[in-house]
Design a protein around this motif. Structure first.
Motif, PDB file in Angstrom:
ATOM      1  N   TYR B  10       0.842  -1.197   0.000  1.00  0.00           N
ATOM      2  CA  TYR B  10       0.000   0.000   0.000  1.00  0.00           C
ATOM      3  C   TYR B  10       0.878   1.248   0.000  1.00  0.00           C
ATOM      4  N   GLN B  13       1.615   2.809  -3.403  1.00  0.00           N
ATOM      5  CA  GLN B  13       0.441   2.954  -4.277  1.00  0.00           C
ATOM      6  C   GLN B  13       0.647   3.995  -5.374  1.00  0.00           C
ATOM      7  N   GLN B  14       1.321   5.079  -5.039  1.00  0.00           N
ATOM      8  CA  GLN B  14       1.523   6.158  -6.009  1.00  0.00           C
ATOM      9  C   GLN B  14       2.575   5.764  -7.050  1.00  0.00           C
ATOM     10  N   GLN B  16       3.169   2.829  -8.017  1.00  0.00           N
ATOM     11  CA  GLN B  16       2.539   1.857  -8.908  1.00  0.00           C
ATOM     12  C   GLN B  16       1.579   2.559  -9.876  1.00  0.00           C
ATOM     13  N   PHE B  17       0.799   3.494  -9.349  1.00  0.00           N
ATOM     14  CA  PHE B  17      -0.139   4.257 -10.193  1.00  0.00           C
ATOM     15  C   PHE B  17       0.609   4.926 -11.339  1.00  0.00           C
ATOM     16  N   MET B  22       6.733  -1.349 -10.291  1.00  0.00           N
ATOM     17  CA  MET B  22       5.707  -2.368 -10.404  1.00  0.00           C
ATOM     18  C   MET B  22       5.949  -3.413  -9.306  1.00  0.00           C
ATOM     19  N   ILE B  43      -2.604  -5.421  -0.811  1.00  0.00           N
ATOM     20  CA  ILE B  43      -4.049  -5.330  -1.004  1.00  0.00           C
ATOM     21  C   ILE B  43      -4.371  -6.076  -2.295  1.00  0.00           C
ATOM     22  N   GLU B  45      -6.778  -6.103  -4.384  1.00  0.00           N
ATOM     23  CA  GLU B  45      -7.305  -5.346  -5.523  1.00  0.00           C
ATOM     24  C   GLU B  45      -6.371  -4.228  -5.981  1.00  0.00           C
ATOM     25  N   MET B  46      -5.233  -4.066  -5.317  1.00  0.00           N
ATOM     26  CA  MET B  46      -4.241  -3.108  -5.786  1.00  0.00           C
ATOM     27  C   MET B  46      -3.099  -3.815  -6.512  1.00  0.00           C
ATOM     28  N   ARG B  49      -3.969  -9.069 -10.356  1.00  0.00           N
ATOM     29  CA  ARG B  49      -5.077  -9.137 -11.311  1.00  0.00           C
ATOM     30  C   ARG B  49      -6.165  -9.916 -10.567  1.00  0.00           C
ATOM     31  N   TYR B  50      -7.224  -9.246 -10.176  1.00  0.00           N
ATOM     32  CA  TYR B  50      -8.220  -9.805  -9.276  1.00  0.00           C
ATOM     33  C   TYR B  50      -9.436 -10.267 -10.084  1.00  0.00           C
ATOM     34  N   PRO B  51     -10.153 -11.320  -9.700  1.00  0.00           N
ATOM     35  CA  PRO B  51      -9.944 -12.159  -8.509  1.00  0.00           C
ATOM     36  C   PRO B  51      -9.004 -13.341  -8.738  1.00  0.00           C
ATOM     37  N   MET B  79     -14.556  -5.196   0.918  1.00  0.00           N
ATOM     38  CA  MET B  79     -15.936  -5.681   0.988  1.00  0.00           C
ATOM     39  C   MET B  79     -16.833  -4.610   0.367  1.00  0.00           C
ATOM     40  N   ASP B  80     -17.055  -4.719  -0.931  1.00  0.00           N
ATOM     41  CA  ASP B  80     -17.906  -3.755  -1.632  1.00  0.00           C
ATOM     42  C   ASP B  80     -19.302  -4.342  -1.757  1.00  0.00           C
ATOM     43  N   LEU B 116     -11.465  -5.535   6.845  1.00  0.00           N
ATOM     44  CA  LEU B 116     -11.699  -4.142   7.222  1.00  0.00           C
ATOM     45  C   LEU B 116     -12.305  -4.040   8.618  1.00  0.00           C
TER      46      LEU B 116
END
Lengths: 155, 374
Positions: B10, B13-14, B16-17, B22, B43, B45-46, B49-51, B79-80, B116
């Protein structure tokens, strides 16, 4: 988050289809530190030089598929938009944009969150309108960009 | 007992963005440049390649772990609940998603799955049999402005007591030991129009509260999330209304600001109110629950050099001495993973003004190394 980096700065271009300029496109990224299921993606607030383009004039190109409307996107419940991947937002605007520099005001709406929220049931029935800040928890303010139109790619 | 060091990716993150670092670059940085840190947290989802990142990726992943001497410590999952868009996910559907994530974590060799702070405990109970079967420990994050003294921890301890499970516990985010607003958050608010006197007032108020000298009663604050507090304060400032139990607090903040800031505007009140968003949890509680700590998020917003001590670094808004002291005294055996979050407070600026995540994590690891050895 990533306020100044959500739109690739050289990506604003007119879209030409069958010899006609039908609108413009932008390359966009997640306004978050992670990806999410594509279905959660709820559209954009897009305003160019004072003209607003509502979600029903937007289509979204991701995961190697043709551009899809946001009504289609919401049914992509098992498809993921990954964090690393750039997407292309297509906006219908017959005649396209004039050459030169433009002011864009921009906000992404994604119904991703930390667990249950008081708005959940309401957003199932009535998803928020992009630009209200709702569904934009990591970047809750509309961001303004100055972007120069790039020549369209020849088909 | 040993405390080991790792990094939550995490933190990058920046990078990687912006495609500067990578996943392999991030793992190499942890394994090679952090003086013995070897834990990897990510994370899903960060970083993936999810799932399903696929079998080729899995082979690559384990090859990286071997090449760089790193270990998969924890996978953080989300958890969305609006995924299906035509209904809000039930708790059982959320448990299905968690089971999917537990299997993914197992396939990549992770020992722990972090959920979470807001995940209802019955979802964890539902997924616990699979976690036990696969020998994955589930850790519920406790994140500012929650406290270790609240129901969130109590619920977990109750399940542990009732079932005797060794696969459930707590992931404290050390942001719960924050005692003043971060200097980088205050600078970001000032670029949005807050007056410097509002920043000063925010720090003064936070420190007064920290000393137990709050000018108003804060009991009601801990029942709300920071997001809800911020939005309710906004409502109070425009309409004079708020959740009834918060009215006294908001009026107190308004009075406190009016006395210290000339012609205050909404952004000034919001800045001062940041003093309310802190957990003020107790290090003694952390010591007591240390046996139930799965791993720790070493949250930080800014590592600055200790004045007069080149090469030594500090986080001036978080009481790291108390937090690490409590983990040691309580016999914590596991990983503290650097979790850098302050990069977001610079992203309203140009690329040349962005923070260097690699350097910030290296500085934070210096702090951890020193405090663990002390």
């Amino acid at each position: 988050m990533f306020e100044n980096f959500l739109i690739r700065s050289d990506s604003l271009r007119n879209e030409v289809r069958d010899g006609k300029t039908v609108g413009f496109t932008l390359a966009v990224r997640h306004a978050n530190y992670r990806g999410c299921y594509l279905s959660l993606h709820n559209g954009y607030y897009v305003e160019v030089d004072g003209t607003q383009y509502a979600t029903d004039r937007q289509t979204f190109e991701i995961n190697g598929q043709a551009p899809r409307s946001f009504d289609e996107i919401r049914t992509a419940v098992h498809e993921h938009w990954n964090y690393d991947d750039e997407a292309v937002l297509h906006v219908e605007a017959p005649g396209g944009l004039a050459p030169g520099e433009h002011t864009l005001r921009f906000q992404q709406s994604v119904l991703a969150a930390y667990g249950y929220l008081p708005t959940d049931e309401e957003w199932v029935k009535n998803p928020p309108t992009p630009g209200s800040g709702a569904g934009s928890d990591k970047t809750p303010e509309i961001v303004a960009y100055r972007l120069t139109l790039t020549e369209p790619e020849k088909n | 007992m040993t405390i080991q060091r790792g990094v939550s990716l995490y933190s990058y993150q920046q990078s990687q963005f912006l495609k500067e670092l990578m996943l392999e670059d991030q793992i190499r940085e942890v394994g090679r440049n952090l003086g013995g840190a070897d834990g990897i947290e990510l994370i899903d989802e960060m970083s993936l390649r999810y799932p399903d990142p696929g079998d080729d990726f899995r082979r690559q992943w384990f090859a990286w772990m071997e090449a760089y001497g790193t270990k998969p410590v924890a996978m953080d999952v989300g958890m969305d609940v609006l995924q299906f868009r035509d209904h809000v996910m039930t708790h059982e559907e959320c448990a299905d998603r968690l089971r999917q994530d537990i299997r993914l974590a197992k396939s990549l060799g992770f020992a722990n799955v972090r959920v979470l702070s807001v995940v209802p405990v019955d979802i964890l109970v539902s997924a616990l049999p699979l976690a036990e079967q696969l020998d994955i420990r589930l850790g519920k994050e406790i994140h500012q402005p929650m406290r270790l003294e609240g129901r969130e921890v109590g619920d977990i301890l109750d399940v542990i007591e009732r079932t005797g499970t060794r696969h459930l516990g707590i992931v404290p985010d050390l942001g719960i030991f924050q005692f003043r607003p971060s200097e980088v958050l205050l600078s970001w608010l000032e670029r949005r129009g807050a007056q410097p006197t509002a920043s000063l007032a925010s720090v003064d108020l936070a420190l007064a509260i920290h000393r137990g000298e709050s000018p108003f009663d804060l009991t009601a604050v801990h029942r709300h999330t920071a997001g809800n507090l911020r939005s309710d304060l906004g409502r109070f400032l425009t309409t004079g209304e708020s959740a009834p139990e918060l009215l006294d607090v908001f009026e107190g903040v308004k009075r406190y600001t009016d006395e210290r800031v000339t012609d205050p505007e909404a952004i000034d009140y919001r800045t001062v109110a940041e003093a309310l968003m802190l957990s003020r949890t107790s290090a003694e509680t952390l010591r007591q629950i240390a046996p139930h700590v799965i791993h720790v998020h070493g949250k930080f917003n800014n590592m600055s050099e200790v004045p007069g001590a080149p090469g030594r670094y500090q986080e001036i808004s978080i009481d790291y001495d108390a937090a690490i002291g409590a983990l040691k005294a309580g016999g914590f055996d596991g990983y503290i993973n650097s979790e850098y979050e302050g990069q977001r407070y610079f992203q309203d600026r140009g690329r040349e003004d962005l923070m260097d995540e690699v350097d910030q994590v290296r500085r934070h690891q210096e702090l951890l190394r020193r405090l663990i050895a002390a």
